[in-house]
Design a protein around this motif. Structure first.
Motif, short mmCIF file in Angstrom:
data_model
loop_
_atom_site.label_atom_id
_atom_site.label_comp_id
_atom_site.label_asym_id
_atom_site.label_seq_id
_atom_site.Cartn_x
_atom_site.Cartn_y
_atom_site.Cartn_z
N VAL A 52 3.79 5.65 -5.88
CA VAL A 52 3.36 5.43 -7.48
C VAL A 52 2.27 6.44 -7.70
O VAL A 52 2.69 7.38 -8.69
CB VAL A 52 3.10 4.08 -7.86
CG1 VAL A 52 2.68 4.21 -9.18
CG2 VAL A 52 4.36 3.04 -7.73
N GLU A 53 1.24 6.49 -6.96
CA GLU A 53 0.30 7.63 -7.42
C GLU A 53 0.61 9.15 -7.28
O GLU A 53 0.38 9.81 -8.11
CB GLU A 53 -0.96 7.24 -6.47
CG GLU A 53 -1.73 5.91 -6.84
CD GLU A 53 -2.75 5.78 -5.62
OE1 GLU A 53 -3.19 6.59 -5.03
OE2 GLU A 53 -3.53 4.62 -6.04
N ILE A 54 1.33 9.29 -6.22
CA ILE A 54 1.97 10.64 -6.07
C ILE A 54 2.94 10.98 -7.19
O ILE A 54 2.89 12.01 -7.72
CB ILE A 54 2.67 10.72 -4.66
CG1 ILE A 54 1.68 10.59 -3.50
CG2 ILE A 54 3.37 12.08 -4.59
CD1 ILE A 54 2.26 10.55 -2.10
N ASN A 108 0.79 -0.97 -0.08
CA ASN A 108 -0.08 0.00 -0.12
C ASN A 108 0.79 1.30 0.12
O ASN A 108 0.37 2.29 -0.60
CB ASN A 108 -1.18 -0.06 1.25
CG ASN A 108 -2.05 -1.00 1.27
OD1 ASN A 108 -2.19 -1.41 0.22
ND2 ASN A 108 -2.37 -1.57 2.31
N HIS A 109 1.94 1.33 0.73
CA HIS A 109 2.94 2.36 1.01
C HIS A 109 3.47 2.67 -0.67
O HIS A 109 3.47 3.84 -1.10
CB HIS A 109 3.92 2.10 1.69
CG HIS A 109 5.02 3.19 1.84
ND1 HIS A 109 4.73 4.47 2.51
CD2 HIS A 109 6.25 3.10 1.55
CE1 HIS A 109 5.93 4.98 2.39
NE2 HIS A 109 6.65 4.41 1.74
N ASP A 153 2.22 1.70 -3.43
CA ASP A 153 1.13 2.31 -4.40
C ASP A 153 0.97 3.70 -4.24
O ASP A 153 0.81 4.39 -5.18
CB ASP A 153 -0.19 1.25 -4.07
CG ASP A 153 -0.10 0.06 -4.48
OD1 ASP A 153 0.78 -0.31 -5.42
OD2 ASP A 153 -1.10 -0.76 -3.97
N ASP A 154 0.99 4.01 -2.99
CA ASP A 154 0.81 5.50 -2.47
C ASP A 154 1.88 6.22 -2.95
O ASP A 154 1.68 7.33 -3.96
CB ASP A 154 0.79 5.93 -1.06
CG ASP A 154 -0.61 5.12 -0.25
OD1 ASP A 154 -1.32 5.12 -1.02
OD2 ASP A 154 -0.56 5.12 0.79
#
Length: 287
Positions: A284-286, A278-279, A281-282
């Motif tokens: 990557v999204e940022i 999850n970290h 993924d966060d």
């Protein structure tokens, strides 16, 4: 002789009359308490979550640990805990001085902190607020008042130095584990069993301010936290996951971490994997 005899008989009659009145009042009081006890639940008890506890209630003895170390506390104070309130109600009809609660699976050191919290609203070391900096720190008798900021959260300070020492005041020896654990983690789990949500929050905040904890102690404490908290209570578990992720460079180089992961047999490492995914993924999204 007649007057003295009459006075003596009068005194005896008066004394018997006073005893009778006290006995009647005691019986009426006991009956009211019985009626209230039958209709009382932990959620409706005025002693729980209410004003400061009264210190004129009955004294209850608590035998803690395998060695049955004895503690004494007021019933109104103990009743702030739903679990202890229920245990006190079971002892209601016992004679004064014979009310006793047994806690064979708890540690005397931990229960001592629980009692301190029930009486004072905190346990040593106390939380201290620096109003100028708007930061919290832990009481430290050996430090000067101007150095309160020395106890900063390990989650906010980068680097591996905080894991190289050994903080005696932050740990305790747990006979069931056979090694040292973080003291606030054990207190948190005890508070969870006793239904003291405010003490859980306090212990968690204090643990976030501890420094000088080695990797092995953190991982043992994380295992203990997973073994003594339900999946529905995620706050303490999340604390350990966040600590490991934010200090991942230190844990990645740790042979203890590798050995613990190979050993497995806990939900901790799968949760850690999910949290790190999850970290990522966060991040990557940022990006």
């Amino acid at each position: 002789m007649f007057k003295r005899s009459f006075a003596a008989s009068k005194d005896r009659a008066g004394k018997a009359k006073k005893i009778s009145k006290r006995s009647f009042r005691d019986d009426a009081t006991k009956q009211r308490l019985r009626d209230a006890l039958n209709n009382q639940t932990p959620e409706t008890s005025p002693s729980i979550g209410g004003a400061s506890p009264k210190l004129n209630s009955a004294i209850v003895t608590i035998a803690v640990g395998k060695d049955q170390r004895l503690f004494a506390a007021h019933e109104d104070v103990l009743s702030r805990s739903p679990w202890l309130a229920s245990a006190c109600r079971e002892q209601f009809f016992s004679s004064p001085g014979q009310r006793r609660i047994s806690l064979p699976d708890e540690l005397p050191e931990t229960f001592s902190a629980v009692l301190e919290y029930l009486y004072k609203g905190d346990y040593y070391p106390r939380l201290l607020l620096d109003k100028k900096r708007n930061t919290w720190s832990l009481e430290d008798d050996s430090a000067a008042a101007g150095n309160l900021a020395a106890s900063t959260s390990p989650l906010t300070d980068a680097g591996a130095a905080k894991f190289t020492g050994f903080n005696d005041s932050a740990t305790l020896y747990h006979p069931g584990v056979g090694d040292y654990l973080l003291r606030d983690t054990v207190i948190y789990c005890t508070a969870l069993r006793l239904g003291l949500a405010d003490l859980q929050r306090l212990a968690l905040r204090k643990q976030g301010l501890q420094t000088g904890i080695d990797v092995a102690t953190i991982l043992r404490s994380a295992r203990y936290a997973y073994a003594n908290t339900p999946a529905s209570d995620s706050r303490l578990r999340a604390h350990y996951l966040a600590l490991i992720i934010r200090s991942r460079k230190t844990f990645k180089r740790s042979g203890t971490m590798q050995m613990e992961m190979e050993r497995g047999d806990t939900q901790l490492f799968f949760d850690l994997f999910v949290a790190m995914c999850n970290h990522i993924d966060d991040v990557v999204e940022i990006g």
